[in-house]
Structure formats: C-alpha cells, structure tokens
Design an enzyme around this catalytic site. Structure first.
Site, PDB file in Angstrom:
ATOM      1  CB  CYS A 395      -0.982  -0.047   1.165  1.00 54.18           C
ATOM      2  SG  CYS A 395      -2.439   0.970   0.852  1.00 54.18           S
ATOM      3  CG  HIS A 529      -3.542  -3.557   3.240  1.00 51.93           C
ATOM      4  ND1 HIS A 529      -2.493  -3.131   4.017  1.00 51.93           N
ATOM      5  CD2 HIS A 529      -4.162  -2.442   2.792  1.00 51.93           C
ATOM      6  CE1 HIS A 529      -2.474  -1.808   4.049  1.00 51.93           C
ATOM      7  NE2 HIS A 529      -3.484  -1.366   3.316  1.00 51.93           N
ATOM      8  CD  GLU A 531      -1.276  -6.404   5.213  1.00 50.90           C
ATOM      9  OE1 GLU A 531      -0.992  -6.665   4.015  1.00 50.90           O
ATOM     10  OE2 GLU A 531      -1.411  -5.241   5.638  1.00 50.90           O
TER      11      GLU A 531
HETATM   12  N1  GLN Z   1      -1.814   6.770   2.917  1.00 55.38           N
HETATM   13  C1  GLN Z   1      -1.962   6.024   1.720  1.00 55.38           C
HETATM   14  C2  GLN Z   1      -3.332   6.198   1.094  1.00 55.38           C
HETATM   15  O1  GLN Z   1      -4.235   6.644   1.745  1.00 55.38           O
HETATM   16  C3  GLN Z   1      -1.683   4.550   1.958  1.00 55.38           C
HETATM   17  C4  GLN Z   1      -2.689   3.897   2.845  1.00 55.38           C
HETATM   18  C5  GLN Z   1      -2.214   2.566   3.365  1.00 55.38           C
HETATM   19  O2  GLN Z   1      -1.038   2.242   3.315  1.00 55.38           O
HETATM   20  N2  GLN Z   1      -3.116   1.778   3.895  1.00 55.38           N
HETATM   21  O3  GLN Z   1      -3.512   5.896  -0.064  1.00 55.38           O
END
Ligand code: GLN
Length: 561
Positions: A395, A529, A531
């Site tokens: 992410c 994600h 995970e």
């Molecule tokens: N801050 C980034 C976004 O909002 C990544 C978010 C995250 O890593 N869950 O896109």
C-alpha cells in the site's frame, strides 16, 4: 415413518444456531479475542459451522479513524468494513472470512438508532437504552440466525465498564428469548500469582463473577488465565464461590505461541465443557491434525531469516498484527523462522540505511499514512533496489516505491505524493472516482476521514510471466484495499522505460495494483493488503514467495548456514 421424522429433527437441528457469549473480567488484555477464535477453531474441528462476532463498547463508529498505536491494526473485511483486529484472529483461526455484519460498536448502534429516530421510525416513543439500544444489539447478534451451528460473540472490554452495560443487558435478555440450551456464557478471568504469599488468588475472579451475576448473567464456563498450574483446591474454591461446576473451571495457562491456544484449551476441556453446557454430550472428536502440523512447523525450522520492517508505528506490534502473522505463515511455508527487525523510518532518515538494514535478508515497507517518516521509507526502498535485497511494499510501501523509482530511475526530482501536499510530479494522487462491481464510487476532496477510502476486496489482473503472476500462480486475483491515494497512470511509460513495470492492474486498466522491477532478484510492491488474507493453513503466496526470496538471499549472505 421414523426415518422421515428423524430427518425432520435433523433439519431442525441444523437450522438452530447456538450462541456462545464470551465476556472478560478482572483486567483487560487477557486474550479474549484469541480465546474466542480458539473456541471457534475447536468447534469447527469437530465438524460444526461457526461464525464469530465482536461487540465493541467504545463510541467510535468503527476503529477506522483510531490510532493503530493505541488500538492496534484496523482489520478490513472482504466487503470493505474497517473492523477490530480480533476479526483478523477469527479469520486466521477459522479460515472463514468475516464481514461488515460481524463487528459493531456503541457508536454505530447509536448512529443507527438516531437515524431511525430522525426518520420517525419510533412513532413518537421515548427512545431509551432499554429497549432501543438493547434491541439493536440483539438484532446484531441474531443477524444470520440459523445459518451456522454456532455463533460466538465476544463482548469487548471488561465486566464493570460503564460502556459494556447495555451489551451485558442485551445478552442477558437473549438467554430467555432463545430456545432452552440456546446460549452459553463463557467468562475469561485471571488468577494472579502473589509472590509474597506464594499463592494464586481466586478473589478477583470471585468479584468479577459476582458483578456478572448481579447483572443476571450466570457463567457456564470459567476460563481462567494463570501463569502456572492451578491447584485442584483452588479450582474447587472457584467452583464453589463462583457457582460453576468444577469441570467447567478451565485453566488457561500461558503458551509460547498463540497458535498453541486451541490445542491447550482443548486439552483442558474447554470445547467439551461448552458443548456439555449446551447439553451436547456426544459430539464428534475434533480433527486437529493440520493445525498441530502448522504449530510444529513454526518451531521445527531450518534456520532464520531477518526481515526489516520499516514503518512508523513500530512501538506497538499490534499495529501490524496481520502483517506479522502473514510473515510467520510465509516462514512456516518455507520451513524457516522469521525474525522481525522493526526499524523506525525516522531513524533511517537520521542515520542512513547501513546501520539499520545491515542484518536484513529482506526489507518490507508496510501500509502507512502521512509524511512523517516517508523519506526514511524511500531511502530504505532505494537501498533494497540498489543492493538486490528482496523487497515487498504494501500500500503506502508501493506508493513510496514508485516515488523512489520516479526520482532515482526516471530522474523526476519533484516526484512525491499529494498526500504530503502539492508537488511538481504527483506520482501518487488522490482518487475521487473508481468503479466497484460496475458502479462508480465517488469521493469529494474534503470527504470525512471515516469510512471513505477505497475499502475491501477488488479484483486485479496480473501481467503474463510477471513475478507477481508467477508468485500467485494465477493471473486473476482479488485482494483487500484500504487507501485514499493511487499511483498515477501518467507515469507508467517513463517508469517502464526505466525498469519498473506495472504488472498488476484493475480489470478496467485504470488503477495500478502491482509494480515490480524485473531486473532485481525479488522486488514487488502492491497497492492492496495481502496480509489480511493470509492464514496459517493457507499461507499467502506473496508472503511465501517473499520469505523464500529472503531465505535464498540469506544463503548468499552466508550469515548463518
Ligand atoms: N496513505 C496512503 C493512502 O491513503 C496509503 C494507505 C495505506 O497504506 N493503507 O492511499
């Protein structure tokens, strides 16, 4: 005649859901979530279908806006709910995906009620905790009634908390409203060891059970955490004073690893006692072979790999719960132990990479929010890219990997994310519009922070022959998201010309989902994600692949044979 009748009673049996309510006493952090998950695991191992729900007494509508250092990670479900991290334990221990309907908070309950009240649904009634709040709680508990053999409901907090009162009242009422033998109460407590007296003390448990009984709830099973064996005499004492049969006083000793909990609680008779409390005396024995194998794999390893996790919330390990579990699943899949080296991104900003990443066999930059520490993460990614250390970006970690490549491979000095403010090359920018199941979802620039991200499961298509496709063993995947910003497609061609490929895309080809550097031993970053979907019995391919790459690298390094 009797065969038909028997089938009738069987189908009636099938459609009746039995409820287990799990409360906690004495102190918090006794592992109620793990205990609930373990009981779910054991009932499932006996062939029953189970579902787990979490009732959280706090006033936030969901944990989405809560600081992960305080509250632990936000667990995202397939259907895009931001939920309590215990739902992660439930999924990992049962293999069953949770949904939006499996977690509720006082905040959400009140929001529902106030919306109904404003609409005029209460027809002029005075809206009160009893019956309106308790009804809303009962409705949540009973949602999906009849679909599973057992529904386990964990009540957050500790008995005696003001916020927990309506929840305890609701489950008290349910006991009388459900069919006889339709629900069982399990109470988790603590027996502290008093060194000066050389004794384990029953008094805190007595008080906590008294509190519960004064609310009309009589525990059927006491699950008692203790750091040492509870002597028979103390068990009898608990049984007598707490009015729980002695076989239902279950000792819950500390174990080395949370995955041993189902096996340990089974050995102490937890699932047998819960079933007995329902009047089920002849249940099938649990089949625990695969779980036992997994626990064995966690300890019988050929060696260890060290993974540096470069993040911001590194002081609270719960902030990365699913991630650390997924890494361990990946380790077990490869027969290696995983040592986590938590690196604060700001330390890298201050001291550079060499001191903090020297021992790392692989580098991982996990999800994150905000500018603080971002330059340290970019430095860590740069180090991994240049030195051939396996890298996994998740992410925010992918967003920073693309910024790094734009700056250092393409040469765009002003490359950044608009999450940190205006910049000349917005490699990562705010998304205000995307599609979900054929429908367009829109967000304004100044939308609320809660529940407005791109959340939940979305499909992606992987490029043929890419590291991503080879690692997954398939070209179509579905993964859970939680982010507000996206990598900007406008930079795709220049990045590709400089060595970074967009190897996974949303099916409409508009949103980058995976990037990789083909000319690197193992460099992969994903917008989602992974995970969240890794489980002990189904390790996620990305984590299995990442740990394998780390193990290969380890042999090259020759730090250890
Ligand atoms: N801050 C980034 C976004 O909002 C990544 C978010 C995250 O890593 N869950 O896109």
């Amino acid at each position: 005649g009797w065969i038909i009748e028997d089938m009738h009673s069987m189908s009636r049996e099938r459609s009746m859901t039995r409820y287990v309510f799990i409360t906690g006493g004495v102190v918090s952090s006794l592992g109620k979530g793990i205990a609930a998950a373990a009981l779910g695991n054991l009932l499932q191992a006996r062939g029953y279908t189970v579902r787990l729900k979490k009732l959280d007494p706090y006033l936030n509508v969901d944990p989405g806006t809560m600081n992960p250092t305080q509250h632990g990670e936000v667990f995202v479900t397939e259907d895009g709910a931001e939920t309590d991290l215990d739902l992660g334990h439930y999924e990992r221990f049962t293999g069953r995906s949770a949904s939006r309907a499996d977690n509720i908070t006082t905040g959400r309950i009140y929001r529902n009620i106030i919306e109904k009240e404003r609409r005029g649904d209460f027809l002029g009634a005075t809206v009160q905790v009893i019956p309106h709040v308790t009804n809303e709680i009962k409705e949540f508990v009973l949602e999906g009634d009849g679909e599973t053999d057992f529904t386990l409901c964990e009540i957050g907090g500790t008995v005696g908390d003001i916020e927990a009162m309506p929840f305890l009242e609701a489950i008290r009422q349910l006991k009388n409203e459900l069919p006889r033998h339709g629900c069982v109460f399990v109470h988790l407590t603590l027996m502290p060891w008093i060194a000066a007296a050389g004794e384990l003390k029953t008094k805190p448990t007595q008080h906590s059970v008294r509190d519960l009984q004064s609310l009309g709830i009589h525990p059927d099973v006491l699950l008692v955490r203790s750091d040492r064996e509870i002597p028979e005499a103390e068990r009898r004492k608990l049984s007598q004073f707490c009015n729980v049969r002695s076989s239902a006083v279950i000792q819950a000793l500390d174990v080395a690893d949370i995955h041993e909990v189902p096996l340990a609680y089974h050995a102490e008779g937890l699932d047998t006692e819960v079933l007995a409390a329902f009047g089920i005396d002849f249940a099938p024995q649990p089949v625990l072979g695969r779980w036992t194998d997994f626990v064995g794999k966690l300890t019988a390893t050929r060696g260890d790999v060290t993974i540096a996790i470069v993040g911001k919330y590194t002081s609270s390990k719960d902030a990365y719960k699913s991630l650390t579990e997924a890494l361990r699943h990946g380790g077990a899949a490869n027969g290696v132990g995983v040592i986590l080296k938590w690196v604060d991104a700001e330390d890298i900003e201050r001291d550079g990479c060499s001191t903090h990443l020297a021992a790392a066999d692989a580098v991982l930059v996990p999800g994150g929010f905000g500018k603080r520490g971002s330059e340290g993460k970019i430095l860590a990614i740069s180090h991994a890219r240049r030195t051939g250390i396996p890298f996994l970006g998740i992410c925010f970690g992918m967003q920073m990997a693309v910024v790094e490549a734009a700056r250092n491979l393409v040469g765009l000095d002003g490359a950044s994310s608009t999450e940190f403010g205006e910049c000349s090359d917005p490699i990562v920018g705010l998304i205000t519009e995307w599609t979900r199941d054929g429908e367009t979802e829109r967000r304004g620039q100044d939308a609320d922070l809660g529940g407005t991200m791109r959340l939940g499961s979305y499909p992606a298509v992987l490029a043929e022959g890419s590291l991503a496709a080879r690692t997954y063993g398939t070209r179509t995947i579905s993964e859970r998201h939680r982010h507000r910003y996206e990598v900007n497609m406008r930079y795709r061609d220049s990045l590709s010309a400089s060595g970074m490929e967009f190897s996974g895309m949303s099916p409409d080809g508009r949103l980058p989902e995976v990037v990789e550097i083909p000319d690197h031993p193992w460099f992969l970053a994903v917008q989602f994600h992974p995970e969240l979907k890794s489980r002990p019995l189904e390790p996620h391919p990305l984590f299995a692949g990442f740990i394998k790459a780390a193990a290969d690298r380890h042999a090259i390094n020759g730090i250890e044979s």
